[in-house]
Write a protein that holds these residues in place. Structure first.
Motif, short mmCIF file in Angstrom:
data_model
loop_
_atom_site.label_atom_id
_atom_site.label_comp_id
_atom_site.label_asym_id
_atom_site.label_seq_id
_atom_site.Cartn_x
_atom_site.Cartn_y
_atom_site.Cartn_z
N ASN A 159 50.13 37.42 29.11
CA ASN A 159 49.72 36.74 29.97
C ASN A 159 48.87 37.62 30.95
OD1 ASN A 159 50.87 34.32 29.34
ND2 ASN A 159 52.63 34.53 30.60
N ILE A 160 49.18 38.85 31.20
CA ILE A 160 48.47 39.86 32.20
C ILE A 160 47.15 40.12 31.43
CG2 ILE A 160 48.54 42.20 32.91
CD1 ILE A 160 51.65 41.90 33.01
N VAL A 161 47.31 40.42 30.33
CA VAL A 161 46.15 40.92 29.62
C VAL A 161 44.97 39.61 29.67
CG1 VAL A 161 44.95 41.67 27.47
CG2 VAL A 161 47.33 42.39 28.14
N ASN A 162 45.58 38.42 29.23
CA ASN A 162 44.60 37.40 29.09
C ASN A 162 43.97 37.07 30.56
OD1 ASN A 162 45.02 36.91 26.37
ND2 ASN A 162 46.48 35.40 26.55
N TYR A 163 44.95 37.34 31.63
CA TYR A 163 44.30 36.97 33.10
C TYR A 163 43.13 38.04 33.35
CZ TYR A 163 44.21 37.54 38.07
OH TYR A 163 43.65 37.91 39.33
N THR A 164 43.34 39.29 32.97
CA THR A 164 42.51 40.32 33.40
C THR A 164 41.24 40.35 32.46
OG1 THR A 164 43.53 41.98 31.81
CG2 THR A 164 44.30 42.11 34.10
N ILE A 165 41.30 39.93 31.30
CA ILE A 165 40.25 39.77 30.54
C ILE A 165 39.31 38.54 30.85
CG2 ILE A 165 39.33 39.33 28.11
CD1 ILE A 165 40.17 42.00 28.40
N GLN A 166 40.02 37.55 31.21
CA GLN A 166 39.21 36.41 31.56
C GLN A 166 38.66 36.17 32.99
OE1 GLN A 166 42.00 32.92 30.54
NE2 GLN A 166 41.86 33.44 28.57
N ALA A 167 39.25 37.08 33.92
CA ALA A 167 38.68 37.17 35.46
C ALA A 167 37.62 37.73 35.33
CB ALA A 167 39.76 37.93 36.36
N ASN A 168 36.47 36.87 36.14
CA ASN A 168 35.04 37.39 36.16
C ASN A 168 34.98 38.79 37.20
OD1 ASN A 168 33.99 35.24 34.75
ND2 ASN A 168 33.91 34.10 36.44
N ARG B 212 44.95 37.03 48.72
CA ARG B 212 43.71 36.59 49.43
C ARG B 212 43.56 35.68 50.70
NH1 ARG B 212 41.01 36.56 43.77
NH2 ARG B 212 39.61 38.30 43.66
N THR B 213 44.44 34.64 50.68
CA THR B 213 44.59 33.76 51.89
C THR B 213 45.11 34.40 53.03
OG1 THR B 213 45.35 31.96 49.99
CG2 THR B 213 45.89 31.58 52.22
N LYS B 214 45.91 35.28 52.76
CA LYS B 214 46.72 35.78 54.00
C LYS B 214 46.26 37.04 54.36
CE LYS B 214 50.37 38.61 51.62
NZ LYS B 214 51.67 38.66 50.87
N SER B 215 44.99 37.49 53.67
CA SER B 215 44.25 38.89 53.81
C SER B 215 43.15 38.39 55.20
CB SER B 215 43.59 39.17 52.74
OG SER B 215 42.63 40.56 53.14
N GLU B 216 43.00 39.41 56.05
CA GLU B 216 41.90 39.45 57.08
C GLU B 216 40.62 39.60 56.55
OE1 GLU B 216 42.94 43.62 57.09
OE2 GLU B 216 44.03 41.89 56.91
N LYS B 217 40.52 39.90 55.26
CA LYS B 217 39.37 40.35 54.95
C LYS B 217 39.12 40.12 53.26
CE LYS B 217 38.70 44.57 57.50
NZ LYS B 217 38.26 46.09 57.35
N GLY B 218 37.95 39.95 52.93
CA GLY B 218 37.92 39.46 51.29
C GLY B 218 38.52 40.54 50.39
N VAL B 219 39.12 40.11 49.38
CA VAL B 219 39.70 40.87 48.44
C VAL B 219 38.90 40.89 47.11
CG1 VAL B 219 41.52 41.78 47.03
CG2 VAL B 219 41.98 40.94 49.28
N ASP B 220 38.20 41.99 46.89
CA ASP B 220 37.23 42.20 45.65
C ASP B 220 38.08 42.98 44.66
OD1 ASP B 220 35.34 42.62 44.19
OD2 ASP B 220 33.84 43.34 45.22
N LEU B 221 38.13 42.46 43.59
CA LEU B 221 39.02 43.20 42.41
C LEU B 221 38.07 44.05 41.29
CD1 LEU B 221 41.45 40.31 41.41
CD2 LEU B 221 41.82 42.17 43.17
N LEU B 222 36.66 43.81 41.71
CA LEU B 222 35.75 44.58 40.86
C LEU B 222 36.07 45.97 40.67
CD1 LEU B 222 33.32 43.93 39.13
CD2 LEU B 222 31.98 44.41 41.08
#
Length: 364
Positions: A110-119, A82-92
């Motif tokens: 770790n992968i599953v917990n991250y994806t489940i907890q991410a809004n 997201r920091t180096k992208s010229e646009k906003g990155v929307d994971l929805l």
């Protein structure tokens, strides 16, 4: 008569309320200022950080745009993108999560917990495991719109067939934290004339891969999951049948020696090819023997790996104590007796041109 100052106060409050409503979308971003990836690839090799690759539809490039990031944690790697992208990155809009096989064999918690907890990540996203070169797989292209091909390959309305397995993020999270069931995740490799090749399914014991199910054994898995709605099976190398319907029933009991189960599969099939002109009852018997043999082999392997991907434990929950439930996978599942019987019903062949219509031939 209403005093003038009361009218002014009422008008002021009305206008203030209108302004409050109108400013409800103050933080929205124009769609031209947003990047919406549809595929996320995640890999981590020994002593290396997580590598994240996002695949984003790009009409301007007539294909896909790829963004990559590396960090010790998944969240930090995504923030770096997201920091180096010229646009906003929307994971929805992420529809597909691909995990490299090396990481799947180590740990996907770790992968599953991250994806489940991410809004901003949908739990309806599909999950697959990449076999082979991870980066080449993620960047693989065969046509102008590879991002559409990636999703279509997994879509139940398009390229994804009932011969393959399919699992979503919320199902992975559920099974990973269950006492009485494990999961199977599809394994993919880079295709030649298609985007991906289906290599079977990974047998997951809680949060890691311990083996695999062959594409030929997928019929049994999908039938146990009550997700099988069609497909073709070759019989004796010279005949093939089209499965129109597959159902299964179970009878369970818990004796002094432990749990036992009898499963009965019923397949309604149509003979699609019959080069040797075998009688229907012969085809049915050969098919019955073949499926029962594969089922017994698969169940034995699952017992050895202590991975209940068929969800057998679910049928015993009502007759198990809490202590037995917690020790199901380690103690009871590996030693249980499980017999699978297959009934084949050959239907009238109304789907193919033939002067000799076959009659319904049940074999059990």
């Amino acid at each position: 008569m209403i005093p003038r100052y009361v009218v002014r106060i009422g008008l002021f409050l009305y206008c203030l309320g209108c302004f409050t409503i109108l400013t409800g979308c103050w933080d929205t971003k124009d769609i031209n200022k947003r990047l919406m990836p549809v595929v996320m690839g995640i890999c981590k090799k020994e002593q290396q950080p997580y590598k994240i690759i996002l695949q984003i539809p790009s009409p301007q490039m007539k294909g896909s745009q790829f963004l990559e990031g590396q960090a010790e944690t998944i969240n930090k790697a995504v923030d770096g993108i997201r920091t180096k992208s010229e646009k906003g990155v929307d994971l929805l809009h992420l529809r597909l999560f691909l995990i490299c096989e090396e990481l799947a064999k180590k740990d996907i918690e770790n992968i599953v917990n991250y994806t489940i907890q991410a809004n901003d990540i949908s739990v309806k996203g599909l999950v697959g495991i990449v076999r082979g070169d991870f980066e080449k797989m993620m960047h693989h292209k065969i046509q102008a719109n590879p991002e559409l091909s990636s999703y279509d390959f997994f879509s139940e309305q398009a390229g994804w067939t009932p011969n393959n397995t399919i699992i979503r993020l919320w199902e992975v999270y559920r099974d990973m934290n269950s006492y009485t069931r494990d999961m199977a995740i599809p394994i993919l490799s880079k295709g030649t004339d298609t985007l991906y090749n289906f290599e079977g399914s990974a047998i997951m014991r809680r949060d890691r891969m311990v083996g695999d199910i062959s594409p030929e054994e997928t019929l049994i898995y999908n039938t146990f999951q009550r997700k099988y709605i069609g497909g073709t099976i070759e019989v004796a190398g010279h005949s093939s049948v089209l499965i129109k319907k597959a159902t299964i029933s179970h009878h369970v009991k818990w004796t002094a020696s432990g749990p036992s189960m009898k499963s009965r599969m019923k397949l309604n099939v149509v003979v699609a090819e019959n080069e040797r002109n075998l009688p229907d009852d012969v085809i049915a018997k050969l098919l019955k023997k073949d499926i029962e043999k594969k089922a017994a082999k698969l169940i034995k392997r699952l017992h050895e790996q202590k991975a209940d991907v068929l969800g057998i434990g679910q049928y015993f929950r009502r007759i198990m104590t809490e202590k037995q439930m917690k020790s199901w996978k380690k103690q009871w599942f590996p030693q249980m007796e499980h017999e699978v019987t297959v009934d084949i019903n050959i239907l009238d062949n109304i789907y193919f041109k033939s002067s000799n219509k076959m009659k319904s031939t049940p074999v059990s």
